[in-house]
Enzyme design. Structure first.
Site, PDB file in Angstrom:
ATOM      1  N   ASN A 116     -42.635  -0.935  -1.880  1.00 48.00           N
ATOM      2  CA  ASN A 116     -41.454  -0.802  -1.578  1.00 48.00           C
ATOM      3  C   ASN A 116     -41.134  -0.177  -0.271  1.00 48.00           C
ATOM      4  O   ASN A 116     -39.827   0.228   0.760  1.00 48.00           O
ATOM      5  CB  ASN A 116     -40.089  -1.587  -2.325  1.00 48.00           C
ATOM      6  CG  ASN A 116     -39.537  -0.636  -3.029  1.00 48.00           C
ATOM      7  OD1 ASN A 116     -40.196   0.526  -3.032  1.00 48.00           O
ATOM      8  ND2 ASN A 116     -39.202  -1.380  -4.151  1.00 48.00           N
ATOM      9  N   ARG A 253     -30.843   7.349  -5.854  1.00 49.20           N
ATOM     10  CA  ARG A 253     -30.085   6.739  -7.351  1.00 49.20           C
ATOM     11  C   ARG A 253     -28.807   7.266  -6.949  1.00 49.20           C
ATOM     12  O   ARG A 253     -28.306   8.726  -6.432  1.00 49.20           O
ATOM     13  CB  ARG A 253     -31.121   7.060  -8.379  1.00 49.20           C
ATOM     14  CG  ARG A 253     -31.872   6.681  -8.089  1.00 49.20           C
ATOM     15  CD  ARG A 253     -32.090   5.315  -8.695  1.00 49.20           C
ATOM     16  NE  ARG A 253     -33.231   4.393  -9.042  1.00 49.20           N
ATOM     17  CZ  ARG A 253     -33.828   4.179  -8.460  1.00 49.20           C
ATOM     18  NH1 ARG A 253     -34.076   4.240  -7.241  1.00 49.20           N
ATOM     19  NH2 ARG A 253     -34.847   3.694  -9.180  1.00 49.20           N
ATOM     20  N   GLN A 282     -24.686  -0.637 -11.958  1.00 48.43           N
ATOM     21  CA  GLN A 282     -26.212  -1.573 -11.601  1.00 48.43           C
ATOM     22  C   GLN A 282     -26.233  -2.581 -12.378  1.00 48.43           C
ATOM     23  O   GLN A 282     -27.447  -2.228 -13.051  1.00 48.43           O
ATOM     24  CB  GLN A 282     -27.225  -0.744 -10.933  1.00 48.43           C
ATOM     25  CG  GLN A 282     -27.128  -0.064  -9.646  1.00 48.43           C
ATOM     26  CD  GLN A 282     -28.538   0.359  -8.832  1.00 48.43           C
ATOM     27  OE1 GLN A 282     -28.345   0.605  -7.465  1.00 48.43           O
ATOM     28  NE2 GLN A 282     -29.386   0.160  -9.066  1.00 48.43           N
ATOM     29  N   HIS A 301     -27.797  -2.133  -3.655  1.00 49.48           N
ATOM     30  CA  HIS A 301     -29.356  -1.659  -3.699  1.00 49.48           C
ATOM     31  C   HIS A 301     -30.254  -3.132  -2.897  1.00 49.48           C
ATOM     32  O   HIS A 301     -31.280  -3.736  -3.982  1.00 49.48           O
ATOM     33  CB  HIS A 301     -29.410  -1.287  -5.390  1.00 49.48           C
ATOM     34  CG  HIS A 301     -30.914  -1.126  -5.489  1.00 49.48           C
ATOM     35  ND1 HIS A 301     -30.997  -0.066  -6.514  1.00 49.48           N
ATOM     36  CD2 HIS A 301     -31.836  -0.204  -4.173  1.00 49.48           C
ATOM     37  CE1 HIS A 301     -32.163   0.766  -6.468  1.00 49.48           C
ATOM     38  NE2 HIS A 301     -32.559   0.507  -5.100  1.00 49.48           N
TER      39      HIS A 301
END
Length: 340
Positions: A116, A253, A282, A301
């Protein structure tokens, strides 16, 4: 064998997409594993409830999660998983797994490297432009039925001729730099291992020590991994050492930036804005202070889970599962940690 996959829930609303690409990253898509595993008599448990997932972890042979809806696997979690031999991350970034304990217990940890990076790099540039052009307040005016041009223009800038610092020049950082070349910006970068002169010329970026990069940048993009060295790297002191009115984008992060210090710095007006696609923890709780801090352009995210990215990381997961079943080693560049 038993495989457990913890994925984000399917969509709550109906979506029409004409690309022909499947939604593979959610519980309903199951990374395309269902037919393959069930046809061979293996058990696949797919769920979004991370607490229930720990019940299944006890007798799982392989455990699959994602960076977008991560299951945090502690040393105690791993020690209680007596049959576990493989932990896979459908995407990039396995900092939710205690890799030292995993190796100690003979468990391989792997992720789908590179799956990704394009998606995340595009998202980073989008969020950077969103901040610089003051897009979120402009959009909110439309929603609220207002038309106050001056209010938006007072905080809107061209990105041309600005200096953008990139911290972390891995696959994502490199793509961010390449995409910024067309905007005629000056790009600085900092990374653990400096790139060659030839690479710097291709990326159009110049190496700077961290403090110099922070002091000289109009905008900074964080694309470095979460390590002991980068955790809390942008504390209050470093945030306040950024140029007044500058912008910060974090697609790395959440723990790299101090949660409360960021809120304080934005409330004081020192920074022009913060855009991030990553949080800690998360999923972020409803009362997370970054949801309501001023000058933000946060997303939940989603940067690395476009439909195209899902096809790539699902294919990587399928390949890794196939190799695991056949007793073959996981693709070498996917391996994060493994027993010696």
């Amino acid at each position: 064998m038993k495989f457990v996959a913890v994925l984000y829930p399917g969509p709550t609303e109906r979506h029409v997409d004409h690309s022909g690409l499947e939604l593979l990253g959610s519980t309903e898509g199951a990374l395309g594993l269902a037919k393959m595993l069930e046809a061979e008599g293996h058990e696949l448990v797919v769920l979004s409830d991370r607490d229930r997932a720990r019940e299944h972890l006890v007798d799982a042979d392989a455990f699959i999660t994602t960076p977008f809806w991560p299951t945090y696997l502690s040393a105690d979690d791993l020690r209680g998983a007596r049959r576990l031999r493989l932990v896979l991350t459908a995407g990039v970034g396995s900092d939710h797994v205690d890799t030292d304990t995993a190796v100690e217990l003979g468990i391989t940890v792997a992720e789908v490297t590179g799956s990704n990076v394009v998606s995340v790099a595009e998202h980073a540039v989008m969020q950077l432009l969103t901040l610089v052009r003051n897009y979120i307040p402009a959009y909110q005016q439309v929603v609220d039925g207002r038309w106050d041009i001056a209010d938006i223009a007072a905080g809107s800038h061209d990105i041309e001729d600005k200096t953008v610092g990139i911290i972390g020049m891995g696959q994502i950082g490199q793509r961010i730099a390449l995409r910024l070349k067309g905007f005629d910006v000056k790009v600085l970068y900092n990374t653990k291992h400096r790139r060659s002169t030839t690479q710097e010329a291709v990326f159009g970026a110049r190496f700077k020590h961290l403090d110099d990069l922070v002091a000289q940048s109009d905008a900074i993009v964080l694309s470095c991994p979460l390590t002991a060295e980068t955790k809390g790297l942008f504390d209050e002191q470093r945030l306040r050492s950024m140029r007044p009115g500058s912008w910060l984008v974090n697609i790395a992060r959440g723990q790299i930036v101090d949660t409360d210090a960021l809120v304080d710095v934005l409330e004081s007006g020192h920074l022009g804005g913060y855009a991030g696609d990553v949080w800690y923890p998360q999923p972020a709780p409803a009362d997370h202070p970054w949801r309501t801090m001023p000058g933000h352009a946060m997303t939940p995210h989603v940067s690395g889970t476009t439909l195209e990215a899902q096809q790539r990381y699902a294919a990587g997961i399928q390949d890794s599962v196939r190799r695991f079943l056949d007793g073959e080693p996981i693709q070498e560049d996917y391996v994060v940690a493994q027993p010696s």
